[in-house]
Scaffold this active site. Structure first.
Site, short mmCIF file in Angstrom:
data_model
loop_
_atom_site.label_atom_id
_atom_site.label_comp_id
_atom_site.label_asym_id
_atom_site.label_seq_id
_atom_site.Cartn_x
_atom_site.Cartn_y
_atom_site.Cartn_z
N ASP A 1 29.60 50.03 43.99
CA ASP A 1 29.63 50.68 42.68
C ASP A 1 28.26 50.91 42.06
O ASP A 1 28.15 51.46 40.97
CB ASP A 1 30.50 49.85 41.72
CG ASP A 1 31.96 49.93 42.11
OD1 ASP A 1 32.37 51.02 42.56
OD2 ASP A 1 32.67 48.94 41.99
N HIS B 1 28.89 40.29 45.37
CA HIS B 1 30.22 40.48 45.97
C HIS B 1 30.74 39.16 46.50
O HIS B 1 29.95 38.33 46.98
CB HIS B 1 30.15 41.50 47.12
CG HIS B 1 31.47 42.06 47.48
ND1 HIS B 1 32.32 41.43 48.36
CD2 HIS B 1 32.13 43.16 47.04
CE1 HIS B 1 33.43 42.13 48.46
NE2 HIS B 1 33.35 43.19 47.66
N1 CMC Z 1 24.51 39.34 38.03
C1 CMC Z 1 23.96 38.11 37.83
N2 CMC Z 1 24.41 36.99 38.44
C2 CMC Z 1 25.44 37.12 39.30
C3 CMC Z 1 26.04 38.36 39.55
C4 CMC Z 1 25.54 39.50 38.90
N3 CMC Z 1 26.09 40.70 39.10
N4 CMC Z 1 27.05 38.19 40.46
C5 CMC Z 1 27.08 36.88 40.74
N5 CMC Z 1 26.10 36.22 40.05
C6 CMC Z 1 25.75 34.80 40.13
C7 CMC Z 1 26.76 33.96 39.37
O1 CMC Z 1 26.36 33.77 38.03
C8 CMC Z 1 26.74 32.68 40.17
O2 CMC Z 1 25.57 31.97 39.83
P1 CMC Z 1 25.60 30.33 39.77
O3 CMC Z 1 25.89 29.90 41.16
O4 CMC Z 1 24.25 29.96 39.28
O5 CMC Z 1 26.69 29.98 38.80
C9 CMC Z 1 26.56 33.15 41.62
O6 CMC Z 1 25.88 34.41 41.50
C10 CMC Z 1 27.86 33.36 42.37
O7 CMC Z 1 28.70 34.20 41.59
P2 CMC Z 1 30.26 34.04 41.43
O8 CMC Z 1 30.70 34.61 40.14
O9 CMC Z 1 30.65 32.61 41.72
O10 CMC Z 1 30.73 34.94 42.66
P3 CMC Z 1 32.16 35.60 42.85
O11 CMC Z 1 32.31 35.75 44.29
O12 CMC Z 1 33.20 34.80 42.12
O13 CMC Z 1 32.04 37.01 42.11
C11 CMC Z 1 31.69 39.29 41.67
C12 CMC Z 1 31.84 38.19 42.74
C13 CMC Z 1 31.69 40.67 42.34
C14 CMC Z 1 32.86 39.24 40.69
C15 CMC Z 1 30.35 39.07 40.92
O14 CMC Z 1 29.27 39.18 41.81
C16 CMC Z 1 30.17 40.03 39.75
O15 CMC Z 1 30.66 39.76 38.65
N6 CMC Z 1 29.46 41.20 39.95
C17 CMC Z 1 29.32 42.21 38.93
C18 CMC Z 1 30.55 43.08 38.89
C19 CMC Z 1 30.65 44.04 40.06
O16 CMC Z 1 29.71 44.73 40.40
N7 CMC Z 1 31.85 44.12 40.67
C20 CMC Z 1 32.15 45.04 41.74
C21 CMC Z 1 32.49 44.37 43.02
S1 CMC Z 1 32.44 45.52 44.42
C22 CMC Z 1 33.66 46.71 44.09
C23 CMC Z 1 35.03 46.18 44.24
O17 CMC Z 1 35.50 46.01 45.40
O18 CMC Z 1 35.68 45.96 43.23
#
Ligand code: CMC
Length: 388
Positions: free
Chosen positions: A326, A269
């Site tokens: 989720d 998140h």
């Molecule tokens: N699986 C594997 N690696 C992950 C994941 C994951 N689900 N989420 C983040 N990471 C890694 C990402 O690759 C990055 O690694 P590095 O620093 O080595 O490049 C690090 O963690 C930080 O991730 P980010 O993409 O920079 O973080 P963000 O804040 O931009 O993204 C997120 C947040 C929710 C989009 C992401 O965690 C994600 O894609 N999760 C899966 C989708 C999901 O479950 N979404 C629902 C969110 S909660 C419900 C809502 O309110 O919508």
């Protein structure tokens, strides 16, 4: 002119002031108007939470009865909306249909709607809250070729939604109180989450003074993506694909592999760097519902083992990646016979109160049109010569 900061994805930019929802991501705290989500999920109904989000205070008995009456007054949709459905393919994704139909509501509530008028804004909130479950259930009925089921106002908000989803002209649907309560809780857990992508979208769209129904359609579009509300559908698909606990390490390895675009759905998140407090309640609810219904689902074991392995893996520990809201919701919805394609639609019904509360707050506080700046990285000036 002047200086501005470069902040892609708005990781450190506050776009507004708000009194609605507070999140402390490091400590896993979520408060709506100051009330902890755990207490709301345990003791309030979804409509009570709607009242709190909209008005800032918990309702007394009389205030609540009036609120409930007002909401129920608007549950039906115009007959022309029924016709509108016929233009969609039956196999359309229900989120596509929901987005289109909600946008179309702008055509029904535009003339005479003054977004500067607080009473008009309130009426808009009631209309949206009331009609969203009706339209959502219509999306499902249309997809399976069943006739639409009219709302029944004597039922609860969640009960009425289940009724419109599962009743048929041939068979009365008796709402199971376990499912009704679970649906209500799922709705509470999704009701608001401050400036997430879809809420920011609604605020951005509304900042120009646009029609609120069109703004909510924009929020639905943003919610649909798998990084946001689409994660619940994607998470269940992922668990079904993993199928058995033996396959978990393979998926964990893929999630860690930077050359693979696969991510663990329902994990991570932007704001929570701790356990998502909504996920804790959702996990408990999942156990309760399955127990009470006497259902054994292997997917729950897969989910729990996946969580256990991930939370002990340095990759997830270093990045502070925890299950989010989720991760467990899909297993509950599946137990209720709700198809995965409807999961994000249910998120949209629930988040409508958040969207509209923020839209109202923005209008009340006096808004500036949302207009981010950019860092231009294109060509410097050059002369044009036609190539034709
Ligand atoms: N699986 C594997 N690696 C992950 C994941 C994951 N689900 N989420 C983040 N990471 C890694 C990402 O690759 C990055 O690694 P590095 O620093 O080595 O490049 C690090 O963690 C930080 O991730 P980010 O993409 O920079 O973080 P963000 O804040 O931009 O993204 C997120 C947040 C929710 C989009 C992401 O965690 C994600 O894609 N999760 C899966 C989708 C999901 O479950 N979404 C629902 C969110 S909660 C419900 C809502 O309110 O919508």
């Amino acid at each position: 002119s002047g200086y501005f900061t470069f902040d892609p994805g708005f990781t450190s930019t506050a776009s507004c002031e708000s009194k609605i929802t507070y999140i402390d991501g490091d400590n896993g705290i979520l408060l709506h108007r100051g009330f902890p989500i755990e207490q709301l999920a345990k003791e309030a109904s979804f409509l009570e939470v709607c009242y709190i989000l909209l008005n800032g205070e918990a309702p007394g008995k009389e205030e609540f009865s009036k609120f409930e009456r007002d909401i129920k007054h608007h549950t039906m949709v115009h007959e022309q909306i029924h016709r509108l459905f016929n233009g969609f393919r039956r196999d359309s994704h229900p989120m596509a249909v929901l987005c289109g139909v909600t946008g179309a509501l702008a055509a029904f509530y535009h003339q005479g709607l003054d977004v500067e008028n607080p009473e008009h804004r309130r009426l808009t909130a009631y209309r949206l809250l009331s009609k969203m479950p009706t339209v959502a259930a219509m999306c499902y009925k249309y997809s399976i070729g069943h006739p639409f089921v009219q709302p029944k106002n004597k039922l609860s908000y969640a009960g009425n939604f289940l009724h419109m989803m599962f009743a048929t002209p041939a068979e009365e649907y008796v709402v199971n109180p376990i499912l009704e309560k679970a649906m209500d809780k799922i709705m509470i857990l999704h009701a608001d989450h401050e400036q997430n992508a879809s809420t920011s979208t609604v605020r951005t769209a509304g900042s120009s003074g646009a029609n609120p129904f069109a703004c909510i359609a924009a929020g639905i579009a943003s919610l649909w993506g798998p990084a946001h509300g689409g994660a619940n559908e994607a998470c269940l698909k992922m668990l079904e694909e993993i199928k058995t606990v033996e396959h978990i390490p393979e998926y964990i390895a893929r999630a860690k592999d930077k050359n693979d675009s696969f991510r663990l759905m329902g994990f991570g998140h932007r704001v929570y760097k701790n356990y998502d407090p909504r996920a804790t309640v959702m996990r408990e609810t999942c156990h309760e519902v399955l127990n009470e219904l006497g259902i054994h689902d292997d997917l729950l074991e897969v989910a729990m083992e996946l969580e256990r392995i991930a939370l002990n893996d340095p990759y997830f520990i270093e990045r502070k990646l925890y299950p989010n809201v989720d991760f467990y919701s899909g297993i509950i919805l599946k137990a209720m016979n709700i198809p995965a394609s409807m999961f994000t639609v249910i998120f949209a019904i629930s988040r409508t109160i958040g969207w509209i509360s923020h839209w109202i707050e923005m209008h009340e506080e006096g808004m500036k049109i949302a207009r981010p700046r950019q860092l231009y990285t294109g060509y410097v000036q050059r002369d044009f010569k036609s190539k034709l």
